[in-house]
Design a protein around this motif. Structure first.
Motif, PDB file in Angstrom:
ATOM      1  N   GLU A   1       0.829  -1.205   0.000  1.00  0.00           N
ATOM      2  CA  GLU A   1       0.000   0.000   0.000  1.00  0.00           C
ATOM      3  C   GLU A   1       0.864   1.256   0.000  1.00  0.00           C
ATOM      4  N   LYS A   2       1.865   1.295   0.855  1.00  0.00           N
ATOM      5  CA  LYS A   2       2.726   2.480   0.964  1.00  0.00           C
ATOM      6  C   LYS A   2       3.530   2.726  -0.312  1.00  0.00           C
ATOM      7  N   MET A   3       3.889   1.620  -1.003  1.00  0.00           N
ATOM      8  CA  MET A   3       4.696   1.734  -2.220  1.00  0.00           C
ATOM      9  C   MET A   3       3.834   1.862  -3.479  1.00  0.00           C
ATOM     10  N   ASN A   4       2.510   1.779  -3.319  1.00  0.00           N
ATOM     11  CA  ASN A   4       1.571   1.853  -4.449  1.00  0.00           C
ATOM     12  C   ASN A   4       1.842   0.776  -5.499  1.00  0.00           C
ATOM     13  N   VAL A   5       2.065  -0.438  -5.023  1.00  0.00           N
ATOM     14  CA  VAL A   5       2.235  -1.588  -5.915  1.00  0.00           C
ATOM     15  C   VAL A   5       1.341  -2.714  -5.394  1.00  0.00           C
ATOM     16  N   SER A   6       1.162  -3.740  -6.214  1.00  0.00           N
ATOM     17  CA  SER A   6       0.334  -4.873  -5.796  1.00  0.00           C
ATOM     18  C   SER A   6       1.076  -5.718  -4.768  1.00  0.00           C
ATOM     19  N   VAL A   7       0.316  -6.518  -4.051  1.00  0.00           N
ATOM     20  CA  VAL A   7       0.905  -7.402  -3.051  1.00  0.00           C
ATOM     21  C   VAL A   7       1.831  -8.409  -3.726  1.00  0.00           C
ATOM     22  N   SER A   8       1.441  -8.919  -4.888  1.00  0.00           N
ATOM     23  CA  SER A   8       2.305  -9.882  -5.586  1.00  0.00           C
ATOM     24  C   SER A   8       3.622  -9.233  -6.010  1.00  0.00           C
ATOM     25  N   THR A   9       3.586  -7.972  -6.399  1.00  0.00           N
ATOM     26  CA  THR A   9       4.818  -7.260  -6.759  1.00  0.00           C
ATOM     27  C   THR A   9       5.716  -7.096  -5.551  1.00  0.00           C
ATOM     28  N   VAL A  10       5.134  -6.745  -4.419  1.00  0.00           N
ATOM     29  CA  VAL A  10       5.951  -6.545  -3.217  1.00  0.00           C
ATOM     30  C   VAL A  10       6.547  -7.881  -2.758  1.00  0.00           C
ATOM     31  N   TYR A  11       5.823  -8.982  -2.932  1.00  0.00           N
ATOM     32  CA  TYR A  11       6.377 -10.293  -2.595  1.00  0.00           C
ATOM     33  C   TYR A  11       7.558 -10.625  -3.507  1.00  0.00           C
ATOM     34  N   ARG A  12       7.441 -10.275  -4.777  1.00  0.00           N
ATOM     35  CA  ARG A  12       8.533 -10.520  -5.727  1.00  0.00           C
ATOM     36  C   ARG A  12       9.760  -9.675  -5.372  1.00  0.00           C
ATOM     37  N   ILE A  13       9.544  -8.410  -5.050  1.00  0.00           N
ATOM     38  CA  ILE A  13      10.644  -7.535  -4.643  1.00  0.00           C
ATOM     39  C   ILE A  13      11.283  -8.067  -3.362  1.00  0.00           C
ATOM     40  N   ASN A  14      10.459  -8.515  -2.422  1.00  0.00           N
ATOM     41  CA  ASN A  14      10.953  -9.048  -1.157  1.00  0.00           C
ATOM     42  C   ASN A  14      11.847 -10.267  -1.385  1.00  0.00           C
ATOM     43  N   LYS A  15      11.463 -11.102  -2.318  1.00  0.00           N
ATOM     44  CA  LYS A  15      12.265 -12.296  -2.627  1.00  0.00           C
ATOM     45  C   LYS A  15      13.654 -11.884  -3.123  1.00  0.00           C
ATOM     46  N   THR A  16      13.705 -10.877  -3.983  1.00  0.00           N
ATOM     47  CA  THR A  16      14.981 -10.389  -4.506  1.00  0.00           C
ATOM     48  C   THR A  16      15.813  -9.749  -3.401  1.00  0.00           C
ATOM     49  N   VAL A  17      15.164  -8.989  -2.532  1.00  0.00           N
ATOM     50  CA  VAL A  17      15.861  -8.352  -1.409  1.00  0.00           C
ATOM     51  C   VAL A  17      16.491  -9.423  -0.519  1.00  0.00           C
ATOM     52  N   LYS A  18      15.730 -10.463  -0.209  1.00  0.00           N
ATOM     53  CA  LYS A  18      16.258 -11.540   0.636  1.00  0.00           C
ATOM     54  C   LYS A  18      17.447 -12.234  -0.018  1.00  0.00           C
ATOM     55  N   MET A  19      17.370 -12.455  -1.323  1.00  0.00           N
ATOM     56  CA  MET A  19      18.489 -13.095  -2.029  1.00  0.00           C
ATOM     57  C   MET A  19      19.736 -12.220  -1.945  1.00  0.00           C
ATOM     58  N   LYS A  20      19.584 -10.915  -2.115  1.00  0.00           N
ATOM     59  CA  LYS A  20      20.720 -10.000  -2.038  1.00  0.00           C
ATOM     60  C   LYS A  20      21.300  -9.970  -0.625  1.00  0.00           C
ATOM     61  N   ILE A  21      20.430  -9.982   0.383  1.00  0.00           N
ATOM     62  CA  ILE A  21      20.905  -9.992   1.771  1.00  0.00           C
ATOM     63  C   ILE A  21      21.715 -11.256   2.041  1.00  0.00           C
ATOM     64  N   GLU A  22      21.214 -12.385   1.579  1.00  0.00           N
ATOM     65  CA  GLU A  22      21.926 -13.650   1.777  1.00  0.00           C
ATOM     66  C   GLU A  22      23.297 -13.631   1.109  1.00  0.00           C
ATOM     67  N   LYS A  23      23.382 -13.034  -0.082  1.00  0.00           N
ATOM     68  CA  LYS A  23      24.674 -12.914  -0.759  1.00  0.00           C
ATOM     69  C   LYS A  23      25.642 -12.044   0.038  1.00  0.00           C
ATOM     70  N   VAL A  24      25.146 -10.915   0.542  1.00  0.00           N
ATOM     71  CA  VAL A  24      25.998 -10.007   1.316  1.00  0.00           C
ATOM     72  C   VAL A  24      26.491 -10.699   2.585  1.00  0.00           C
ATOM     73  N   LEU A  25      25.611 -11.408   3.246  1.00  0.00           N
ATOM     74  CA  LEU A  25      25.978 -12.058   4.510  1.00  0.00           C
ATOM     75  C   LEU A  25      26.899 -13.237   4.315  1.00  0.00           C
ATOM     76  N   SER A  26      26.888 -13.835   3.129  1.00  0.00           N
ATOM     77  CA  SER A  26      27.767 -15.000   2.889  1.00  0.00           C
ATOM     78  C   SER A  26      29.163 -14.579   2.435  1.00  0.00           C
ATOM     79  N   MET A  27      29.372 -13.277   2.225  1.00  0.00           N
ATOM     80  CA  MET A  27      30.676 -12.787   1.788  1.00  0.00           C
ATOM     81  C   MET A  27      31.690 -12.823   2.912  1.00  0.00           C
TER      82      MET A  27
END
Length: 68
Positions: free
Chosen positions: A42-68
């Protein structure tokens, strides 16, 4: 993994190393405040499915950073 459970130094490290897009950074900042994904959509003015997709990418990037 809950983003809101990281300490400030870890959050800053992730922000600087993850190379987030603008949308990803916005979602990351909202999730740091423990805002539910549905409310983030709601705050980002996108659909829930879009925010779930963005969240998945964010989590993948976090995991990469933490595994460095």
């Amino acid at each position: 993994m809950k983003i809101c459970d990281f300490v400030n130094s870890e959050l800053e490290h992730i922000r600087s190393e993850a190379n987030f897009t603008k949308e990803q950074a916005t979602l990351f900042d909202l999730r740091v405040k423990n805002i539910p994904l549905e409310e983030c959509a709601e705050k980002m003015n996108v659909s829930v499915s879009t925010v779930y997709r963005i969240n998945k990418t964010v989590k993948m990037k976090i995991e990469k950073v933490l595994s460095m």
